[in-house]
Design an enzyme around this catalytic site. Structure first.
Site, PDB file in Angstrom:
ATOM      1  N   HIS A 124      49.156  50.680  36.539  1.00 43.47           N
ATOM      2  CA  HIS A 124      49.106  50.531  35.083  1.00 43.47           C
ATOM      3  C   HIS A 124      49.651  51.839  34.489  1.00 43.47           C
ATOM      4  CE1 HIS A 124      47.066  50.361  31.119  1.00 43.47           C
ATOM      5  NE2 HIS A 124      46.956  49.058  31.320  1.00 43.47           N
ATOM      6  N   ASP A 201      41.637  53.840  40.353  1.00 43.79           N
ATOM      7  CA  ASP A 201      41.646  53.148  39.068  1.00 43.79           C
ATOM      8  C   ASP A 201      40.923  51.824  39.296  1.00 43.79           C
ATOM      9  OD1 ASP A 201      42.116  51.486  36.945  1.00 43.79           O
ATOM     10  OD2 ASP A 201      44.256  51.897  36.797  1.00 43.79           O
ATOM     11  N   LYS A 227      36.081  45.689  29.820  1.00 45.46           N
ATOM     12  CA  LYS A 227      36.587  44.659  30.727  1.00 45.46           C
ATOM     13  C   LYS A 227      35.460  44.022  31.539  1.00 45.46           C
ATOM     14  CE  LYS A 227      41.043  47.007  31.301  1.00 45.46           C
ATOM     15  NZ  LYS A 227      41.980  46.183  30.510  1.00 45.46           N
TER      16      LYS A 227
HETATM   17  C1  LIG Z   1      44.490  48.386  36.330  1.00 44.52           C
HETATM   18  C2  LIG Z   1      44.219  48.961  34.972  1.00 44.52           C
HETATM   19  N1  LIG Z   1      44.151  50.291  34.832  1.00 44.52           N
HETATM   20  C3  LIG Z   1      43.897  50.865  33.644  1.00 44.52           C
HETATM   21  C4  LIG Z   1      43.707  50.123  32.516  1.00 44.52           C
HETATM   22  C5  LIG Z   1      43.465  50.831  31.230  1.00 44.52           C
HETATM   23  O1  LIG Z   1      42.230  50.518  30.714  1.00 44.52           O
HETATM   24  P1  LIG Z   1      41.815  51.042  29.279  1.00 44.52           P
HETATM   25  O2  LIG Z   1      42.854  50.526  28.334  1.00 44.52           O
HETATM   26  O3  LIG Z   1      40.475  50.454  29.057  1.00 44.52           O
HETATM   27  O4  LIG Z   1      41.818  52.516  29.345  1.00 44.52           O
HETATM   28  C6  LIG Z   1      43.773  48.736  32.603  1.00 44.52           C
HETATM   29  C7  LIG Z   1      43.575  47.882  31.416  1.00 44.52           C
HETATM   30  O5  LIG Z   1      44.424  47.406  30.749  1.00 44.52           O
HETATM   31  C8  LIG Z   1      44.043  48.144  33.854  1.00 44.52           C
HETATM   32  O6  LIG Z   1      44.131  46.820  33.982  1.00 44.52           O
END
Ligand SMILES: Cc1ncc(COP(=O)(O)O)c(C=O)c1O
Lengths: 408, 131
Positions: A124, A201, A227
């Site tokens: 991500h 992550d 989430k």
């Molecule tokens: C695999 C992964 N990492 C990181 C994130 C980032 O999460 P957040 O936007 O809650 O910081 C997400 C969410 O979109 C994700 O799916």
């Protein structure tokens, strides 16, 4: 134990929401953010109605109560991921901030020009950009574990990269696009053998799978409340105590200090050292109730339900001519189905489904490099959680047939 | 079905009349919609008299972005370049004949943004060009 989905759906008021057509909303976007059970909504409401005060700063009853609730939630979250101590759970805003905390505090204290950080091609953006920024600032080097055609990490290439003596291996436990559940324990074991620190992550794994930080032997692990049935605005960073103890503070201000002089300060002990300023207190309370809710269902049962519905969804989607689903088979992935439909842009797919009250996401899902790898600019993504049903999968499939007809 | 996907739009998406590249050209510019990765390139030929004689677009994206590009190319051929510079958001919406929410508006306006950055000779296509 299997989940009683009908009962669970009653816990989520939003699932009662009617669409323009008078039908119930079909929410297939839980990977972006999950819906919230009434228990969480009411706990936050009750906090503001009955217990609101700032924490760690007062001796009055409300302040004591608010502090106890804030710290009680931390204890529950620590237990949920089997952290040895709640001191090792730091509240942040979200996964992104948790990763940035490691990048700013640990990495800036421990990495210098030329040091290698290993990431993967399925990250991500939140586990890419902080490292790009550090690369620009420090001249660290980045390498990426390749993703195979069927959406798995190439562990042979990983072993080869490890011979170059990386300082950090930072990787996603579960891909938010491919759904791939990566072999985190093995990746961590190999990293440790090579002398590297690890950051997981866990934004998609903690909400969907049983995660035990001690069994994984993770050094750092990041996740978001929103989430996993909790509110937005709060997340957590788990870290090994000796690493967290040795790290410099991240943000400076109130609460993170033990003592302040005009020209100096001494930082507070864990976890407060990393929690500067008034935090998201009601959100922490909601987070605690969210993990309580999931614990009560049992994460094994949650994972089993998602496996079942994903299997069904993949089977149904793959029978539609022109649909290509990305990622591994259902036994190696979580509740995510990212797909393309030949001749139709994902935005159009999502928009036409929305007209029937079906919510899916279209785009690159904050994983642009991964899409580039597969030579596509975007996918449509349906994702599932504890309240998702096979009936909803059927509605999705019917909707896709309708899209095909329109673009015929 | 909603008129967001009016037949005209699907028709222009599936069978565009102005898709392609111009070689040689007088003006060429390309940009992406960062939100969805839609990509549009616009090539123009402009006569001595300052009138657009040929216009083509290329790229990929959703039905809204591609259909609006095709309609836009159609509409500017034969127009003085000075007039093209004045085109705005409403002109594109009129061509499409639909109303759009904020997210899809970006798709619809991508081609105009690219076109205007090209005719003004700018380094990048900024949102302020189409407000
Ligand atoms: C695999 C992964 N990492 C990181 C994130 C980032 O999460 P957040 O936007 O809650 O910081 C997400 C969410 O979109 C994700 O799916």
């Amino acid at each position: 134990m299997t989940l009683n989905i009908e009962q669970i759906r009653k816990d989520f008021p939003i699932l009662e929401r009617e669409t323009k057509l008078g039908t119930r909303v079909v929410y297939l976007d839980s990977t972006a953010t999950s819906q919230k059970p009434l228990a969480v909504i009411e706990a936050m409401n009750a906090f503001y109605r009955c217990s609101n005060a700032n924490i760690h700063r007062g001796v009055h009853t409300l302040a004591e109560e608010a502090t106890a609730m804030y710290e009680g939630a931390r204890e529950r979250i620590a237990k949920f991921i089997n952290a040895a101590s709640p001191r090792q759970v730091i509240y942040t805003r979200n996964t992104t901030e948790s990763i940035n905390l490691v990048a700013y505090s640990w990495a800036r204290a421990n990495l210098k020009a030329g040091d290698l950080v290993i990431l993967t091609e399925m990250e991500h953006h939140s586990n890419l950009v902080p490292w790009h920024m550090l690369q620009a600032e420090r001249g660290i080097e980045l390498e990426f574990i390749p993703v195979t055609e069927d959406g798995l990490l190439d562990l042979d290439m990983y072993r080869t990269l490890l011979t170059r003596g990386p300082k950090l291996v930072s990787f996603t436990h579960m891909s938010n696009v491919l759904g791939t559940i990566n072999p985190a324990a093995e990746i961590i074991r190999l990293a440790h053998e090579a002398g590297a620190v690890t950051l997981v992550d866990a934004a998609q794994s903690v909400p969907h799978l049983p995660v035990d930080v001690q069994a994984l032997d993770a050094d750092f692990l990041a996740f978001s409340a929103h989430k996993m049935c909790g509110p937005t605005g709060i997340g957590a960073l788990y870290g090994k105590a000796e690493l967290l103890e040795a790290m410099p503070p991240f943000l400076g201000g109130g609460d993170m200090i033990r003592e302040v002089k005009l020209r100096s300060f001494r930082p507070n002990s864990l976890p407060h050292k990393f929690e500067a300023g008034t935090p998201a207190i009601a959100e922490a309370v909601g987070f605690g109730v969210a993990v309580g809710y999931l614990s009560q269902l049992g994460m094994d049962a949650v994972a089993a339900h998602e496996r079942e519905i994903t299997e069904y969804a993949l089977e149904r989607l793959e029978e539609i001519p022109g649909v290509k689903v990305f990622g591994p088979s259902a036994d190696r992935k979580g509740g995510v189905a990212a797909f393309t439909l030949a001749g139709v842009h994902p935005h159009d797919v999502a928009q036409i489904l929305d007209q029937d009250g079906i919510a899916i996401r279209a785009g690159h899902h904050c994983a642009q490099p991964l899409h580039e790898k597969f030579n596509i600019s975007a996918t449509s993504r349906a994702s599932f959680y504890i309240y998702s049903t096979t009936d909803e999968v059927d509605l999705l499939v019917n909707g896709i047939y309708k899209v095909k007809e329109m673009f015929g | 079905m909603d008129d967001l996907y009016r037949e005209v739009i699907i028709e222009h998406y599936k069978n565009p009349s102005y898709r392609g590249k111009l070689d040689p050209h007088d003006i060429s510019f390309a940009d992406n919609n960062p939100l969805c990765g839609d990509h549009i390139q616009v090539d123009l030929r402009v006569g001595e008299d300052g009138v657009v004689s040929e216009a083509r677009f290329d790229g990929h994206g959703c039905a809204i972005s591609q259909a609006s590009a095709d309609l836009l190319m159609e509409s500017i051929i034969g127009k003085p370049i000075e007039e093209v510079k004045q085109l705005n958001k409403q002109d594109v919406l009129d061509l499409l004949g639909i109303d759009l929410g904020p997210v899809r508006l970006k798709c619809a306006l991508l081609s105009l943004k690219v076109l205007k950055a090209g005719v003004y000779g700018l380094g990048e296509a900024s949102d302020s060009l189409v407000e």
